[in-house]
Design an enzyme around this catalytic site. Structure first.
Site, PDB file in Angstrom:
ATOM      1  N   HIS A  58      -3.528   8.015   5.398  1.00 46.37           N
ATOM      2  CA  HIS A  58      -3.766   6.365   4.746  1.00 46.37           C
ATOM      3  C   HIS A  58      -4.992   5.948   4.995  1.00 46.37           C
ATOM      4  CE1 HIS A  58      -2.144   2.968   2.977  1.00 46.37           C
ATOM      5  NE2 HIS A  58      -2.325   2.125   3.999  1.00 46.37           N
ATOM      6  N   LYS A 118      -9.818   7.562   0.443  1.00 49.01           N
ATOM      7  CA  LYS A 118     -10.272   6.168   0.124  1.00 49.01           C
ATOM      8  C   LYS A 118     -11.546   5.939   0.446  1.00 49.01           C
ATOM      9  CE  LYS A 118      -5.686   3.845   1.195  1.00 49.01           C
ATOM     10  NZ  LYS A 118      -5.127   5.060   1.561  1.00 49.01           N
ATOM     11  N   PHE A 164       1.290  -2.770   4.282  1.00 53.01           N
ATOM     12  CA  PHE A 164       1.389  -4.137   4.912  1.00 53.01           C
ATOM     13  C   PHE A 164       2.860  -4.535   5.001  1.00 53.01           C
ATOM     14  CE2 PHE A 164      -2.776  -6.656   4.463  1.00 53.01           C
ATOM     15  CZ  PHE A 164      -3.335  -6.053   5.397  1.00 53.01           C
ATOM     16  N   HIS A 196      -9.447   1.813  -1.859  1.00 54.44           N
ATOM     17  CA  HIS A 196      -7.843   1.655  -1.542  1.00 54.44           C
ATOM     18  C   HIS A 196      -7.206   1.084  -2.863  1.00 54.44           C
ATOM     19  CE1 HIS A 196      -4.213   0.851   0.262  1.00 54.44           C
ATOM     20  NE2 HIS A 196      -4.549   0.446   1.336  1.00 54.44           N
ATOM     21  N   GLU A 215      -3.008   5.303  13.113  1.00 54.75           N
ATOM     22  CA  GLU A 215      -2.557   6.683  12.445  1.00 54.75           C
ATOM     23  C   GLU A 215      -2.766   7.840  13.134  1.00 54.75           C
ATOM     24  OE1 GLU A 215      -4.073   6.893   8.595  1.00 54.75           O
ATOM     25  OE2 GLU A 215      -2.551   8.491   7.862  1.00 54.75           O
ATOM     26  N   CYS A 264       0.955  -1.264  -0.017  1.00 59.19           N
ATOM     27  CA  CYS A 264      -0.038  -0.060   0.077  1.00 59.19           C
ATOM     28  C   CYS A 264       0.952   1.460  -0.138  1.00 59.19           C
ATOM     29  CB  CYS A 264      -0.930  -0.201   1.255  1.00 59.19           C
ATOM     30  SG  CYS A 264      -1.621  -1.474   1.583  1.00 59.19           S
TER      31      CYS A 264
END
Lengths: 402, 85
Positions: free
Chosen positions: A294, A326, A390, A331, A305, A162
């Site tokens: 994010h 998003k 990830f 995403h 976050e 990501c």
């Protein structure tokens, strides 16, 4: 060190096939997440996504090109055409060898893998098209981009899940800042909305069946999207000398690795990347009015976050706006930072901050101003764009208005 | 359709030409079919006739499948189709 200007932007994603349509959707809080349309979708438990709608590859590419261009490559080339046209650059002579392409993707030619595995495993075919390998490889988009625009300098693909696009844009930024290149095409692309792509994600049980609601207490997971964003990064003096319209300045970049867990995010790792980007940019928290989060809509990401931003920003965290687009385009995994970069440009250039839509219930663990549901007009001179992948790989960019 | 007509059609499609522009004495060079195009053409021939073409793209000249002209390709395909018979 050389300054880095953004002189072109292009995209195709669930919100539109160009930058103008995407920014309109951001400003209006339009949701591009809809029922997925592809074969065997009825065998999935996750049936929604930010799919590029109304797209016919034959409108843009001939038969021979289609035999070589996976969907993720097609998206890249279309976004790049828009970006290069806006920049007004032609890559010839010296500029050609001083220009390259650094792109992000997580899965590369997933549609090509999926279609051909189907043919040989399910269909029992014993022969595949000769271009399967050059079509599916993760660097196909970067290579075709270099061929289409005559880019003869550093050209490669980074794959950090990501965070791929942010890592790509950060490296392109460094490439120009260091003087190694005069111009770079950079950003990323993803086209993972296939039966196999969604089936794999289903396994993790982090996907929402109904909507992406970042930071909202009732959020229930992420929603995938697809598309591309490509930008022209250019040496500031080079851009200024030719009278280019400079959209924004890229001023800082930092990366970090959590070194802790393959899926769970870490507040410390994220905070080090955020603080690092500010330091690299020579900015203080007070200089940042907007953070493109994010913001995946998973429990783990959103609270981590927010905690990381609160740690780095201190009292200033109550003043900064932070939204996750998003909620609108889904995403895009390896392409997500590139499409989200557009929200940063919109804030800096138009003074319009894209909202986090689908926000229904405050969450005490996400107690920042997430610009809920409605876009906001504000004077924005400094922004950050977060990406936390990830694998614990974090990449944060810092931009300033012109 | 005869093997010859089908082969000519495959080559014409690969070369983005009309079938009437593909003559028996044409070479693949004449038709501007490059090495990638040759591999794609062989794939199309295999799919169309359900045959396996003995062709190694690393050393086309050493392959028993003769691609020196359209006529040679047609003859080679006719041979493979007959063997399958």
């Amino acid at each position: 060190m050389n300054r880095v200007a953004v002189t072109g932007a292009g995209t195709i994603n669930a919100l539109g096939h160009c930058v103008a349509d995407t920014l309109d959707a951001f400003a209006n809080g339009t949701c591009g997440i809809k029922p997925l349309e592809f074969r065997d979708v009825d065998r999935l438990s996750i049936k929604i996504g930010g799919q590029v709608a109304g797209y016919d590859e034959a409108e843009h590419f001939n038969r021979q090109q289609i035999s070589l261009y996976d969907r993720f490559t097609q998206f890249t080339l279309l976004a790049a055409r828009e970006a290069v046209a806006q920049s007004g650059l032609t890559f010839s002579g010296d500029l050609s060898v001083q220009a390259g392409a650094i792109l992000g993707t997580a899965a590369g030619g997933m549609n090509t893998w999926d279609d051909n595995y189907r043919d040989v495993y399910e269909g029992g075919k014993n022969r595949v098209h000769p271009f399967v390998v050059p079509k599916l490889m993760n660097n196909a988009a970067a290579s075709h981009l270099s061929m289409e625009h005559n880019l003869k300098g550093p050209t490669f693909t980074v794959s950090t899940a990501c965070a791929s696009s942010n890592h790509a844009m950060g490296l392109a930024f460094q490439m120009i800042r260091s003087g190694a290149c005069k111009a770079m095409l950079t950003g990323g692309s993803e086209a993972m909305l296939t039966f196999g792509g969604i089936k794999a994600w289903e396994g993790l049980r982090v996907m929402s069946k109904d909507a992406c609601r970042p930071f909202s207490a009732n959020r229930n997971g992420m929603v995938q999207g697809e598309g591309a964003g490509v930008f022209v990064f250019e040496d500031w003096d080079h851009a200024a000398a030719r009278g280019a319209d400079i959209l924004a300045e890229v001023v800082g970049f930092a990366m970090s690795s959590d070194a802790s867990d393959i899926v769970m995010p870490s507040k410390q790792g994220a905070a080090r990347a955020i603080a690092g980007a500010l330091q690299d940019a020579g900015m203080a928290a007070e200089d940042v009015q907007y953070i493109n989060a994010h913001g995946t809509g998973t429990t783990a990401n959103d609270k981590t976050e927010c905690a990381a931003v609160a740690d780095v920003f201190g009292a200033q965290a109550d003043k900064v706006m932070m939204s996750s687009t998003k909620s609108m385009h889904g995403h895009l995994i390896g392409g997500t930072g590139a499409v989200e970069f557009l929200a940063c440009l919109m804030a800096l250039r138009d003074g319009v901050v894209a909202p986090t839509i689908g926000y229904e219930e405050p969450d005490a663990e996400c107690a920042l101003d997430v610009v809920p549901n409605v876009a906001r007009t504000a004077k924005v001179t400094g922004v950050l764009s977060n990406a936390f992948a990830f694998g614990g790989l974090n990449a944060v960019l810092a931009l300033k208005s012109v | 359709m005869s093997v010859k007509d089908q082969v000519v059609q495959i080559l014409a499609e690969q070369a983005l030409l009309d079938v009437s522009d593909v003559t028996m004495d044409s070479t693949l060079d004449d038709l501007s079919i490059d090495s990638m195009g040759v591999v794609e053409t062989i794939f199309a021939i295999e799919e169309t006739f359900d045959i396996t073409v003995p062709f190694n793209a690393n050393a086309p000249e050493d392959s028993s499948f003769d691609i020196s002209s359209v006529a040679a390709i047609v003859a080679a395909v006719e041979g493979l189709v007959a063997q399958k018979g």
